[in-house]
Design an enzyme around this catalytic site. Structure first.
Site, PDB file in Angstrom:
ATOM      1  NE  ARG A  47      -0.459   1.528   3.753  1.00  0.00           N
ATOM      2  CZ  ARG A  47       0.558   2.496   3.686  1.00  0.00           C
ATOM      3  NH1 ARG A  47       1.767   1.826   4.124  1.00  0.00           N
ATOM      4  NH2 ARG A  47       0.715   3.833   3.891  1.00  0.00           N
ATOM      5  N   GLY A  48       0.227   2.175  -0.155  1.00  0.00           N
ATOM      6  CA  GLY A  48       0.895   3.725  -0.326  1.00  0.00           C
ATOM      7  C   GLY A  48       1.165   3.919  -1.654  1.00  0.00           C
ATOM      8  CB  ALA A  49       0.510   7.040  -3.615  1.00  0.00           C
ATOM      9  NE  ARG A  88      -6.311   0.524  -2.047  1.00  0.00           N
ATOM     10  CZ  ARG A  88      -5.712   1.326  -0.981  1.00  0.00           C
ATOM     11  NH1 ARG A  88      -4.426   1.035  -0.608  1.00  0.00           N
ATOM     12  NH2 ARG A  88      -6.518   1.855  -0.054  1.00  0.00           N
ATOM     13  CD  GLN A 192      -3.763   2.299   6.749  1.00  0.00           C
ATOM     14  OE1 GLN A 192      -4.250   2.796   7.663  1.00  0.00           O
ATOM     15  NE2 GLN A 192      -4.277   2.388   5.492  1.00  0.00           N
ATOM     16  CG  ASP A 233      -3.273   7.904  -1.669  1.00  0.00           C
ATOM     17  OD1 ASP A 233      -3.134   8.500  -0.594  1.00  0.00           O
ATOM     18  OD2 ASP A 233      -2.830   6.829  -1.652  1.00  0.00           O
ATOM     19  CG  ASN A 243      -2.799  11.395   2.235  1.00  0.00           C
ATOM     20  OD1 ASN A 243      -2.328  10.599   1.850  1.00  0.00           O
ATOM     21  ND2 ASN A 243      -2.875  11.525   3.651  1.00  0.00           N
ATOM     22  CE  LYS A 244      -5.723   5.305   4.204  1.00  0.00           C
ATOM     23  NZ  LYS A 244      -6.619   4.680   3.627  1.00  0.00           N
TER      24      LYS A 244
HETATM   25  O1  MRU Z   1      -4.749   3.190   2.041  1.00  0.00           O
HETATM   26  P1  MRU Z   1      -3.553   3.118   2.016  1.00  0.00           P
HETATM   27  O2  MRU Z   1      -2.596   2.829   3.248  1.00  0.00           O
HETATM   28  O3  MRU Z   1      -2.743   3.132   0.755  1.00  0.00           O
HETATM   29  O4  MRU Z   1      -3.369   4.984   1.974  1.00  0.00           O
HETATM   30  C1  MRU Z   1      -2.083   5.545   2.039  1.00  0.00           C
HETATM   31  C2  MRU Z   1      -2.143   6.880   2.040  1.00  0.00           C
HETATM   32  O5  MRU Z   1      -3.068   7.606   2.124  1.00  0.00           O
HETATM   33  C3  MRU Z   1      -0.871   7.516   2.030  1.00  0.00           C
HETATM   34  O6  MRU Z   1      -0.841   8.678   2.965  1.00  0.00           O
HETATM   35  C4  MRU Z   1      -0.529   8.024   0.603  1.00  0.00           C
HETATM   36  O7  MRU Z   1      -0.594   6.868  -0.170  1.00  0.00           O
HETATM   37  C5  MRU Z   1       0.856   8.521   0.704  1.00  0.00           C
HETATM   38  S1  MRU Z   1       2.253   7.379   0.699  1.00  0.00           S
HETATM   39  C6  MRU Z   1       3.698   8.197   0.514  1.00  0.00           C
END
Ligand code: MRU
Length: 336
Positions: A47-49, A88, A192, A233, A243-244
């Site tokens: 996970r994470g962009a 996703r 997270q 994201d 973002n999250k």
């Molecule tokens: O659902 P996730 O854990 O993939 O969400 C991740 C986030 O929102 C992060 O803040 C974002 O991807 C930036 S990661 C450098």
């Protein structure tokens, strides 16, 4: 161990740290098919962009290899690539990673893999560059003193190919001796922040505290925080940043309390095809993530949820966006 990598020996496979099990168990998943990769993406094993960008690119390399080994038709290849691309919807990096390497398919699996690994390397270099730019910007804005930083979700090594985006700025500040303490939002509902960011901070020896997401506004208004650093994201042309879930509330509280709110992300997270954040597709996730905790029901049987995985922070709440290239100062009518 890298968050996500490719194992060339044998039939070839993607290896990744299973983030669902951290911090108590460190297990490496070996992914042999694109269907397994899609499941790993959808269940947040990876996970994470930026990490999703690398996953998309390595996924195409895996598809190229399997299609050659098993004699897939063009239709089978195309449908595997579309399914991976759409695993996703919110982080643009996943589709971006897929699109970057797909043209290499005509040159065979090793060309696709070479391009995918180059994306991973470039992401690592971008992490370091945005770390330096973000740290310099913040020290200029806040003065050269030890800072108390609030962050949300996980934007560190686990979400990228090296040491992170927002967390990369924190690591850079820490190396320069400018971190007093990090406040890590726990990041409901999948934690997270408390599972991953806290783990990375403890491994790095950076002082931190975990706070419930609902405590972020009061921490900001109580004078406990000097700046907020988050990742993204997908960023639209006007600077609106997805973002999250929970990021928007933090941004509004930061603006109201006069505290700088920085978004730190690679250029690949900017989607210039979108004029504003209203066009960003937000992923909604299962009720059970909210109605259950660690597998146990905590809500009445059959309770429904409102469970968006992301929100969009409007550009007017963002002080600046830091990428590996530059710092974008936002304002009315500004396009990035
Ligand atoms: O659902 P996730 O854990 O993939 O969400 C991740 C986030 O929102 C992060 O803040 C974002 O991807 C930036 S990661 C450098």
């Amino acid at each position: 161990m890298r968050t996500i990598d490719f194992l060339e020996q044998g039939d070839g496979a993607i290896t990744l740290i299973d983030q669902r099990l951290l911090p108590h168990e460190k297990k490496i998943l070996t992914i042999k098919t694109h269907q397994e990769l899609i499941e790993a993406i959808q269940t947040l094993a990876v996970r994470g962009a930026p990490a999703l960008g690398v996953a998309g690119a390595l996924g195409v390399a895996l598809i190229a290899l399997r299609s050659q080994q098993q004699g897939w038709s063009q239709v089978e290849i195309d449908s595997a690539i579309s399914a991976l691309r759409a695993a996703r919807p919110t982080a643009v990096n996943l589709a971006w990673g897929v699109d970057q390497v797909t043209p290499e398919l005509v040159n065979g699996p090793s060309s696709v893999l070479k391009s995918a690994l180059a994306i991973s390397r470039a992401d690592g270099l971008a992490n370091r560059a945005m770390g330096k730019l973000g740290a310099a910007y913040l020290l200029d804005k806040c003065g050269e003193r030890k800072l108390r930083i609030l962050t949300h979700c996980n934007t560190g090594s686990l979400a990228t190919s090296d040491w992170g985006t927002a967390l990369g700025v924190i690591r850079e500040l820490s190396e320069q001796g400018y971190i007093e303490e990090v406040f890590a939002d726990e990041t409901r509902p999948l934690l997270q922040g408390s599972r991953l960011t806290a783990w990375e901070l403890s491994e790095a020896g950076i002082k931190y505290r975990i706070l419930p997401d609902g405590a972020a506004a009061s921490a900001l208004f109580s004078g406990l925080i000097d700046a907020v650093l988050i990742g993204a994201d997908r960023i639209a042309r006007n600077g609106d940043s997805a973002n999250k879930i929970g990021s928007l509330g933090v941004a509004v509280a930061a603006k109201e309390s006069g505290i700088p709110f920085l978004v730190v992300a690679p250029e690949s997270t900017i989607d210039r095809s979108l004029a504003s954040g209203a066009e960003i597709e937000i992923e909604f996730r299962a009720d059970s993530e909210v109605t259950h905790f660690a597998g146990n029901a905590v809500a009445p049987l059959g309770a429904k949820s409102y469970n968006p995985a992301f929100d969009v922070t409007l550009a007017r709440y963002i002080t600046a966006i830091v990428t590996e290239k530059c710092v974008y100062n936002l304002g009315a009518g500004v396009e990035i």
